[in-house]
Design a protein around this motif. Structure first.
Motif, mmCIF file in Angstrom:
data_model
loop_
_atom_site.group_PDB
_atom_site.id
_atom_site.type_symbol
_atom_site.label_atom_id
_atom_site.label_comp_id
_atom_site.label_asym_id
_atom_site.label_seq_id
_atom_site.Cartn_x
_atom_site.Cartn_y
_atom_site.Cartn_z
ATOM 1 N N MET A 1 -0.788 58.134 83.535
ATOM 2 C CA MET A 1 0.405 57.984 82.721
ATOM 3 C C MET A 1 0.456 56.547 82.220
ATOM 4 S SD MET A 1 4.377 57.988 83.789
ATOM 5 C CE MET A 1 3.871 57.121 85.217
ATOM 6 N N ASP A 2 0.781 56.409 80.975
ATOM 7 C CA ASP A 2 0.791 55.094 80.363
ATOM 8 C C ASP A 2 2.180 54.560 80.064
ATOM 9 O OD1 ASP A 2 -1.955 56.468 78.823
ATOM 10 O OD2 ASP A 2 -2.126 54.769 80.188
ATOM 11 N N LYS A 3 3.159 55.437 79.901
ATOM 12 C CA LYS A 3 4.502 55.000 79.564
ATOM 13 C C LYS A 3 5.499 56.005 80.136
ATOM 14 C CE LYS A 3 6.979 53.507 75.415
ATOM 15 N NZ LYS A 3 6.913 53.495 73.965
ATOM 16 N N LYS A 4 6.596 55.487 80.720
ATOM 17 C CA LYS A 4 7.592 56.371 81.314
ATOM 18 C C LYS A 4 8.993 55.901 80.948
ATOM 19 C CE LYS A 4 9.174 58.206 85.686
ATOM 20 N NZ LYS A 4 9.016 58.201 87.136
ATOM 21 N N SER A 5 9.844 56.858 80.605
ATOM 22 C CA SER A 5 11.239 56.575 80.326
ATOM 23 C C SER A 5 12.041 57.772 80.826
ATOM 24 C CB SER A 5 11.458 56.369 78.827
ATOM 25 O OG SER A 5 12.826 56.183 78.554
ATOM 26 N N GLY A 6 12.620 57.650 82.018
ATOM 27 C CA GLY A 6 13.319 58.786 82.609
ATOM 28 C C GLY A 6 12.323 59.890 82.889
ATOM 29 N N GLY A 7 12.577 61.088 82.398
ATOM 30 C CA GLY A 7 11.662 62.207 82.576
ATOM 31 C C GLY A 7 10.608 62.298 81.492
ATOM 32 N N ARG A 8 10.681 61.422 80.490
ATOM 33 C CA ARG A 8 9.713 61.453 79.387
ATOM 34 C C ARG A 8 8.490 60.615 79.757
ATOM 35 N NH1 ARG A 8 9.912 61.361 73.290
ATOM 36 N NH2 ARG A 8 8.179 60.037 72.694
ATOM 37 N N LEU A 9 7.327 61.232 79.688
ATOM 38 C CA LEU A 9 6.073 60.562 79.989
ATOM 39 C C LEU A 9 5.183 60.602 78.761
ATOM 40 C CD1 LEU A 9 5.355 62.372 83.379
ATOM 41 C CD2 LEU A 9 6.563 60.227 83.053
ATOM 42 N N GLU A 10 4.452 59.521 78.529
ATOM 43 C CA GLU A 10 3.481 59.482 77.435
ATOM 44 C C GLU A 10 2.121 59.147 78.018
ATOM 45 O OE1 GLU A 10 4.516 57.119 74.047
ATOM 46 O OE2 GLU A 10 6.598 57.784 74.102
ATOM 47 N N TYR A 11 1.142 59.954 77.652
ATOM 48 C CA TYR A 11 -0.234 59.750 78.084
ATOM 49 C C TYR A 11 -1.084 59.426 76.862
ATOM 50 C CZ TYR A 11 1.169 62.006 82.430
ATOM 51 O OH TYR A 11 1.787 62.326 83.601
ATOM 52 N N VAL B 1 -5.719 60.083 71.241
ATOM 53 C CA VAL B 1 -4.794 61.201 71.414
ATOM 54 C C VAL B 1 -3.590 60.743 72.236
ATOM 55 C CG1 VAL B 1 -4.534 63.523 72.353
ATOM 56 C CG2 VAL B 1 -6.705 62.847 71.326
ATOM 57 N N VAL B 2 -2.405 61.208 71.839
ATOM 58 C CA VAL B 2 -1.166 60.928 72.562
ATOM 59 C C VAL B 2 -0.560 62.270 72.971
ATOM 60 C CG1 VAL B 2 1.141 59.905 72.441
ATOM 61 C CG2 VAL B 2 -0.758 58.870 71.171
ATOM 62 N N VAL B 3 -0.171 62.394 74.244
ATOM 63 C CA VAL B 3 0.485 63.602 74.747
ATOM 64 C C VAL B 3 1.838 63.187 75.309
ATOM 65 C CG1 VAL B 3 0.367 65.532 76.363
ATOM 66 C CG2 VAL B 3 -1.739 64.645 75.339
ATOM 67 N N ILE B 4 2.897 63.852 74.860
ATOM 68 C CA ILE B 4 4.252 63.556 75.318
ATOM 69 C C ILE B 4 4.747 64.724 76.173
ATOM 70 C CG2 ILE B 4 6.637 63.112 74.616
ATOM 71 C CD1 ILE B 4 5.463 61.791 72.098
#
Length: 66
Positions: free
Chosen positions: A1-11, A24-27
Motif C-alpha cells: 500500500m502506498d497511500k492511506k486515508s481512512g478506509g481509502r487505500l491507493e496502490y 497502474v493505480v488501484v483505489i
C-alpha cells in the motif's frame, strides 16, 4: 500500500509486457462505508476495489487486460 486515508487505500505498480511498461493505480475502499456515507456494504463486509487505471495515459493498452 502506498497511500492511506481512512478506509481509502491507493496502490501503485507497474505492468510490463515485454519491453513496454505502464504505471497502474488501484483505489480500494477497505471499509464498510464510503467517507461520504453514500455507499454501505453491510454488516461485517468491506466495499473493495473502486477503480484501477493506467497513470498518465487516456486509455490503457489492450494487453493490460490479458
Amino acid at each position: 500500500m502506498d497511500k492511506k486515508s481512512g478506509g481509502r487505500l491507493e496502490y501503485y505498480g507497474v505492468a510490463r509486457n515485454g519491453t513496454r511498461f505502464v504505471e497502474v493505480v488501484v483505489i480500494v475502499q477497505y471499509a464498510r462505508r464510503t467517507a461520504d456515507g453514500e455507499y454501505d456494504a453491510g454488516k461485517d463486509k468491506k466495499i473493495g476495489v473502486i477503480t484501477a487505471y493506467c497513470k498518465g495515459i487516456n486509455k490503457c493498452p489492450a494487453w493490460i487486460n490479458q
